[in-house]
Each structure stands twice: as C-alpha cells, then as structure tokens.
Design an enzyme around this catalytic site. Structure first.
Site, PDB file in Angstrom:
ATOM      1  N   CYS A  12       1.470   7.084   0.847  1.00  0.00           N
ATOM      2  CA  CYS A  12       0.131   5.953   1.212  1.00  0.00           C
ATOM      3  C   CYS A  12       0.796   4.858   2.126  1.00  0.00           C
ATOM      4  O   CYS A  12       2.152   4.991   2.434  1.00  0.00           O
ATOM      5  CB  CYS A  12      -0.180   5.589  -0.318  1.00  0.00           C
ATOM      6  N   GLU A 126       5.138  -0.661 -12.955  1.00  0.00           N
ATOM      7  CA  GLU A 126       3.724  -1.173 -12.291  1.00  0.00           C
ATOM      8  C   GLU A 126       3.005  -1.832 -13.629  1.00  0.00           C
ATOM      9  O   GLU A 126       2.821  -3.096 -12.999  1.00  0.00           O
ATOM     10  CB  GLU A 126       3.225  -0.444 -12.024  1.00  0.00           C
ATOM     11  N   THR A 163      -2.745   1.389 -10.252  1.00  0.00           N
ATOM     12  CA  THR A 163      -3.240   1.221  -9.233  1.00  0.00           C
ATOM     13  C   THR A 163      -3.749   2.691  -8.719  1.00  0.00           C
ATOM     14  O   THR A 163      -4.109   3.277  -8.041  1.00  0.00           O
ATOM     15  CB  THR A 163      -2.147   0.945  -8.654  1.00  0.00           C
ATOM     16  N   CYS A 191      -5.769   1.601  -6.316  1.00  0.00           N
ATOM     17  CA  CYS A 191      -5.884   1.639  -4.800  1.00  0.00           C
ATOM     18  C   CYS A 191      -6.351   2.784  -3.839  1.00  0.00           C
ATOM     19  O   CYS A 191      -7.058   4.184  -4.361  1.00  0.00           O
ATOM     20  CB  CYS A 191      -4.390   2.245  -4.553  1.00  0.00           C
TER      21      CYS A 191
END
Length: 281
Positions: A12, A126, A163, A191
């Site tokens: 990504c 995260e 995400t 995301c």
C-alpha cells in the site's frame, strides 16, 4: 490449473513510503534502527537489514550508540515519542498518514469531552499508538460481541477504526452505538487500500477453488484477507513465502487465486506465483 492474481494486492501507499524513507536514511547513516519492525513482514525486514544495515529495536531505552531512529508505519505511543525526543537522536517519522489521522481525531475528540471507542486489536502497535492520544482510557472492541458485553455504553462517544479492519464489521459496531448512545461521532479510518484489497480478495475467492494469501503471519491486514478468503473458499491458505506451499493443496484444483497483504513485497508474491505454476505444470 489456472492461476489468477487479485485485481488489487500487495504494498500500500504507507508501506511503500516507509520503505523509501528507510532506504534513503540508511544510505546516509549506516547505524540506523527502527523502533519496532517497520512493517509486519519478516522477509522485508530481513532484506532491509541485509542490504542497508537497518536494525530493529523494541526497547526505547536501549538505543545503543545509534543516532538515527525511524518510527515504524504503525506509529508509537505519544509517551514513547516524547521519550524519544528527549534522547537527542535524529528522528524520522515513517508512520503511515492513515494511522496519524486517527491519532489526531482521538486527541481532538477526547479534548472535546467524548469517550473514545476504537474498533481494533488492543495488542496491535497501531491501536496502542492511537489509544495513547486519548485523555481518558479508551474502550477497545474487537467485534460487535465485545461491545455488547460492556456494562454501560457511554452517552457521548467518538469511534475510530484500526486502518486494516473490515468495513462490514465496523458498520455493525456503529449501528449498535447509534442505537444505544445519545451522541455518536463516526470517523471511518479504514484505509482505502485495505478496502480495495479486501474487495478484490472477496471477488476472486468466490470463483476460485483454492486461495493463497501471501504475507506476514503477524500482519493484521493479511489475516483479514485470509478470513475473507476462507468465508468463500474453504481451501484457503496463508503463507509467508514459497517454502510454506505444499503440493498436495492443489490436487484436483482448477483455479488458484492469489492475494497478498499490504506489507507483502512484490518479489515475495512473484516467488509464490512461480512456485505454484511450477507445481501445477
């Protein structure tokens, strides 16, 4: 046997950005380390170490003589960032912008008096980084069931997501909150690349009779792809590289689908694809 790659797979934007940053820093500073693994793919971490000398350090209080520290794509806690800044080292922030966004949202909403709910895995780096920006301890839920088990739902909440989570499960949680809270602020922080990879994997797994998902086994987004594939294709397998593949998996199969997590380098995917074609040919 036919072998098809998903329409969307692999690296990504955030991962590409972090690797580019790390290679550039390491070329000019051979004594560079990352605070925690840069991404959740051991093969790419090994490549960065072998080619550029980039070391991984988990302990912020044991940086040795390194003068250059790179913050991982998943981010670090607000407290660790402050500690790092006090050490006088050169700091390069490779936190994915899609992770920085929920950090900022949580900080702002928390200051405005909202209770914070995070849809994610509480042990994921995260999520830990995002949690640290809340004034009050946030509520972390991994699914709708864990939310329903809470003794009390706050009356004024703001919700963000890890995400790499599935949008369908995020919406289930949002719907429950709207029905049980007076005020709900919803921030979709999943995301786009994650959503696109998941949709492509879902579409391919509906017509394949075997699915191979390539990526680190500690990678959250890779595991999500694997779960999605399993829902539609019972013969789905998660592999880190071509050496995990077993020939017996492909007996009697006609269409093999391949997808890969957002932290999986293209060279690993190509090696897996070649191994499968060698076996089936």
């Amino acid at each position: 046997m036919e072998v098809l790659l998903a329409d969307k797979y692999g690296f990504c934007f955030g991962v590409k950005r972090a690797i580019k940053i790390t290679e550039k820093i390491a070329k000019s500073n051979p004594n560079t380390l990352t605070l925690g693994p840069l991404i959740h793919n051991p093969l790419e971490i090994e490549r960065l170490q072998n080619q550029f000398g980039v070391r991984v350090q988990e302990d912020i209080n044991n940086l040795g003589d390194s003068k250059s520290v790179i913050i991982r794509t998943h981010g670090i806690t607000k407290q660790n960032l402050e500690t790092l800044q006090s050490k006088g080292v050169e700091i390069t922030d490779a936190t994915c912008p899609f992770v920085t966004k929920p950090q900022q949202i949580v900080e702002e909403m928390s200051k405005n008096g909202y209770d914070i709910i995070i849809f994610g895995d509480s042990n994921h780096p995260e999520v830990k980084s995002v949690m640290s920006y809340s004034i009050k301890p946030p509520i972390v839920v991994s699914d709708i069931e864990s939310l329903q088990q809470l003794d009390k739902i706050p009356k004024k909440v703001a919700i963000v997501s890890q995400t790499t989570k599935q949008i369908k499960k995020f919406l289930q949680i949002v719907e429950y909150l709207v029905s049980n809270s007076l005020e709900v602020r919803v921030f979709n922080t999943i995301c786009n690349a994650t959503f696109e990879n998941q949709e492509a994997t879902r579409n391919l797994s509906q017509k394949a009779d075997i699915m191979i998902i390539v990526g680190g086994k500690t990678s959250s987004n890779t595991k999500q792809l694997f779960y999605i594939a399993q829902n539609h294709c019972k013969d789905s397998y998660l592999v880190e590289n071509e050496y995990d593949i077993q020939q017996s998996w492909f007996e009697g199969k006609h269409l093999c689908g391949i997808s890969a997590g957002a932290s999986t380098p293209n060279w690993v995917i190509k090696n897996v694809e070649k191994k499968i074609k060698d076996i089936t040919n």
